[in-house]
Design an enzyme around this catalytic site. Structure first.
Site, PDB file in Angstrom:
ATOM      1  N   GLY A  50      51.847  45.432   1.546  1.00 46.24           N
ATOM      2  CA  GLY A  50      50.374  45.958   1.048  1.00 46.24           C
ATOM      3  C   GLY A  50      49.957  47.160   1.933  1.00 46.24           C
ATOM      4  N   LYS A  80      53.033  37.338   7.769  1.00 47.68           N
ATOM      5  CA  LYS A  80      52.450  38.586   7.682  1.00 47.68           C
ATOM      6  C   LYS A  80      52.489  39.633   8.810  1.00 47.68           C
ATOM      7  CE  LYS A  80      48.548  38.645   5.152  1.00 47.68           C
ATOM      8  NZ  LYS A  80      47.238  38.687   4.802  1.00 47.68           N
ATOM      9  N   ASP A 118      35.213  37.145  -0.879  1.00 42.95           N
ATOM     10  CA  ASP A 118      35.925  37.837  -1.828  1.00 42.95           C
ATOM     11  C   ASP A 118      36.686  36.950  -2.672  1.00 42.95           C
ATOM     12  OD1 ASP A 118      37.037  40.191  -2.962  1.00 42.95           O
ATOM     13  OD2 ASP A 118      38.647  40.255  -1.378  1.00 42.95           O
TER      14      ASP A 118
END
Length: 698
Positions: A111, A131, A221
């Site tokens: 990402g 990550k 979110d």
């Protein structure tokens, strides 16, 4: 379910893919057309790029700049740690590389902020989603750590678990639970998803949100892309990168600096994915758990109706519709019930105060309709059980004529149990009152470590304790230890206000042991209770370690009585008296046919009953049952023993063998009992299922 096909403003995922070069040619062309016509989205991309790379104050970016791969390291967006099951993932040159203690196996995806790898933790023998940031960056590191801390605060099966966060070779990483499955958005696109199935999945996601709210975390979110559906069917909420708690409540998450918090809020409003944002997110108002509720209902509406509740081809148009509450009408042929529609509409109210007070209440309402069929089954099963119970009652009436003598014996013995136990506790209490009248006990109560107040040293305090021990050891305790005609000597022990044992009659030379390690002692100190009574094993390892009962304590159960002297609500000293439980059986026994045992909460027992009978005894309240053990039928009676604060500390179990009992219905009792058991199990199971769905437990 299929998604709306008209082009809307870019959300965080589209921005992420665009800036990382992950879009295919068709999607890139579509985004390019939209950017050419939408000032808001061009401004959004420009703002994100300037935040990351510190460029000059330009208000727009050309399309070729937004697709530049160099922006991969600079945008702040969200990634998902998910292993797709529908397509394979191509390994990268990182395969086989060591990263700290982790062994990288393959790359799962990338990402704007970093890369996600499938890795193995050899120390714990499990696979994780790792990550890793593309490069050292204080802002991105702060966000990654913020995400890890937010997720780590919530330990719940519907929230992706965080295992570790750290830095290796200046590269920040977060190790998370590896979820094999797909996003909720991909899951709900399946054409055969029914309303019940969709609601069940969102209930799981809602429980994850509610658990976050209980920990003081607001996601900010929530959307289908930030929810994972594992191959095991479990739903998990992830991507807490924008999460926050009320200002000032958690400095580890919000941060102490007002400027840092304001910056996160600004980015949060942009990256809150406009299509799912609540009115207060558009207007910069107060964001709390009801904001997540609005985001949740937008996503649920979209899943149920295959369209989003608010129209808007530009950011401003969408914001106006959301803030004005201009909802699209539901499709005419929808299978969604009116009740379910009304629940979702309330969650989409413009004013937070018009929504549900909490996520938990929303989940309760969502589950209420789905629980109705289960409640019907429970009612039918209950009625059937009632009919079967009538048959058992009829059989019981016949049998009661034969067993009346046993019932009378149990009743008389039960009264004797209550009388004897009341006498036991009264004797404990009377002894404590007399002991606390002794001068030495006043000395114990008045002694405090002077070093704690800066008025002395540890050596002086230890000498004072030694003097108290000598006084206690020289005291004549025989008159206290004699405990009635049915008991031999009890054990007397004394501790100070810190729970340090100063004397025990079982071993007068043994002292200085910390009795706070005994849970029942610690409870009395922590709660400021005057009296305490428990029934415990004499050879309990924790009790044996204190040496209170001597070097070689006997096996069996003991009544452990505690009297705490409270001064101004604080403990000043403690007196303990310990008595073997088996010695009290003779005080209860009224006939030779009734078997008697004391049973502790862990089913440790002393007395007449065999282990088989003890295992059969129902240790819940005062109950009567009949059970066959081999060729003998026994009637069992359990009698709870209440402590000084009303809690049940153990049970007395009575047993009596039925002799020469002939039933008029040899097989009726067994058949009725089996049928009743099945009916009750069905009634209870369906009731629990209905309750589980209705209350949507978190």
């Amino acid at each position: 379910m299929p998604q709306s096909t008209h082009l809307e403003c870019l959300d965080a995922n589209a921005v992420q893919d665009m800036m990382s070069g992950a879009l295919d040619d068709g999607a890139r062309a579509t985004v390019a057309v939209h950017l050419d016509t939408c000032d808001e989205c061009r401004l959004l991309v420009s703002t994100l790029a300037r935040e990351a790379v510190g460029e000059a104050a330009r208000t727009t970016l050309a399309l070729d700049q937004t697709l530049d791969p160099s922006l991969l390291e600079t945008a702040a967006a969200s990634e998902r740690s998910i292993v797709p099951t529908s397509r394979s993932t191509t390994s990268t040159p990182a395969e086989g590389r060591r990263f700290g203690r982790y062994a990288i196996q393959k790359r799962l995806g990338a990402g704007a902020m970093g890369v996600v790898y499938l890795a193995e933790d050899p120390e714990l023998g499990r696979k994780v989603a790792l990550k890793q940031l593309h490069r050292p960056d204080p802002m991105l590191t702060e966000r990654l750590v913020r995400e890890a801390r937010s997720m780590a605060k919530v330990n719940h099966p519907n929230v992706v678990g965080v295992y570790d966060v750290g830095v290796v070779d200046d590269s920040t990483y977060i190790a998370m639970e590896l979820v094999e499955g797909r996003s909720l958005r991909d899951w709900q696109r399946h054409p055969n998803r029914g309303v019940d199935e969709i609601v069940e999945a969102y209930l799981g996601a809602g429980r994850g949100l509610a658990a976050a709210h209980a920990a003081g975390i607001v996601h900010r979110d929530f959307k289908p892309d930030n929810v994972l559906v594992g191959d095991d069917g479990r739903v998990r909420v992830t991507d807490f990168g924008l999460a926050a708690v009320p200002k000032g409540e958690d400095p580890e998450i919000d941060g102490p600096a007002p400027t840092g918090d304001l910056s996160l809020t600004s980015i949060g409003q942009v990256l809150g994915t406009p299509a799912y944002m609540a009115p207060e997110q558009f207007t910069g108002g107060n964001v709390d758990s009801r904001t997540d509720q609005f985001n949740f209902c937008v996503a649920l509406y979209e899943a149920l109706y295959a369209q989003r509740p608010f129209d808007g081809r530009t950011f401003s148009e969408l914001a106006d519709h959301v803030c004005d509450g201009k909802l699209r009408p539901a499709p005419a042929k929808s299978t969604v019930s009116r009740a379910l529609h009304a629940i979702v509409m309330r969650g989409l109210a413009v004013k937070p105060g018009d929504r549900f007070a909490s996520m938990d209440l929303l989940l309760v309402e969502l589950g209420r309709d789905r629980a109705r069929p289960w409640r019907r089954i429970a009612l039918i099963a209950s009625l059937l059980g009632a009919v079967l119970a009538l048959g058992l009652v009829a059989d019981f009436i016949v049998r009661s004529r034969v067993t009346a003598e046993i019932d009378q014996a149990f009743a008389a013995t039960g009264k004797q149990v209550d009388r004897a136990f009341d006498l036991l506790t009264s004797r404990f209490d009377a002894n404590a009152n007399q002991v606390y009248g002794l001068p030495v006990m006043r000395d114990v109560a008045g002694n405090h470590d002077q070093a704690d107040f800066g008025l002395g040293d540890d050596a002086t305090d230890q000498k004072n304790l030694a003097d108290l021990h000598e006084k206690l050891a020289s005291q004549d305790w025989k008159w206290v230890r004699q405990f009635g005609k049915y008991a031999t000597d009890s054990v007397i022990a004394v501790a100070d206000y810190k729970g340090r044992m100063l004397y025990t009659s079982a071993d007068p030379d043994h002292w200085k042991q910390d009795l706070v390690q005994l849970p029942w002692v610690k409870r009395t100190l922590d709660a400021g209770k005057q009296n305490g009574l428990v029934l415990v094993r004499a050879d309990d390892p924790r009790l044996a370690a204190t040496g209170m009962l001597g070097k070689t304590p006997t096996k069996g159960l003991v009544f452990f009585f505690t009297r705490t002297l409270l001064l101004n609500g604080e403990a000043s000293s403690q007196l303990f008296q310990v008595l073997e439980a088996v010695r009290q059986i003779d005080a209860i026994r009224l006939d030779d046919e009734t078997l008697i045992s004391f049973v502790a909460p862990d089913r440790t027992a002393v007395g007449d009953l065999s282990p088989e009978l003890v295992a059969l005894a129902p240790l819940e309240g005062r109950q009567f049952i009949t059970h066959d053990v081999g060729a003998v039928t026994y009637d069992l009676q359990t009698i709870p023993l209440s402590g000084t604060d009303g809690d049940v500390v153990g049970h007395v179990v009575l047993a009596h063998a039925e002799k020469d009992v002939l039933s008029l219905f040899p097989h009726a009792r067994l058949l009725f009992a089996l049928a009743l058991g099945l009916a009750l199990a069905l009634a209870i199971g369906t009731s629990l299922r209905a309750r589980q769905i209705t209350h949507a437990r978190v």
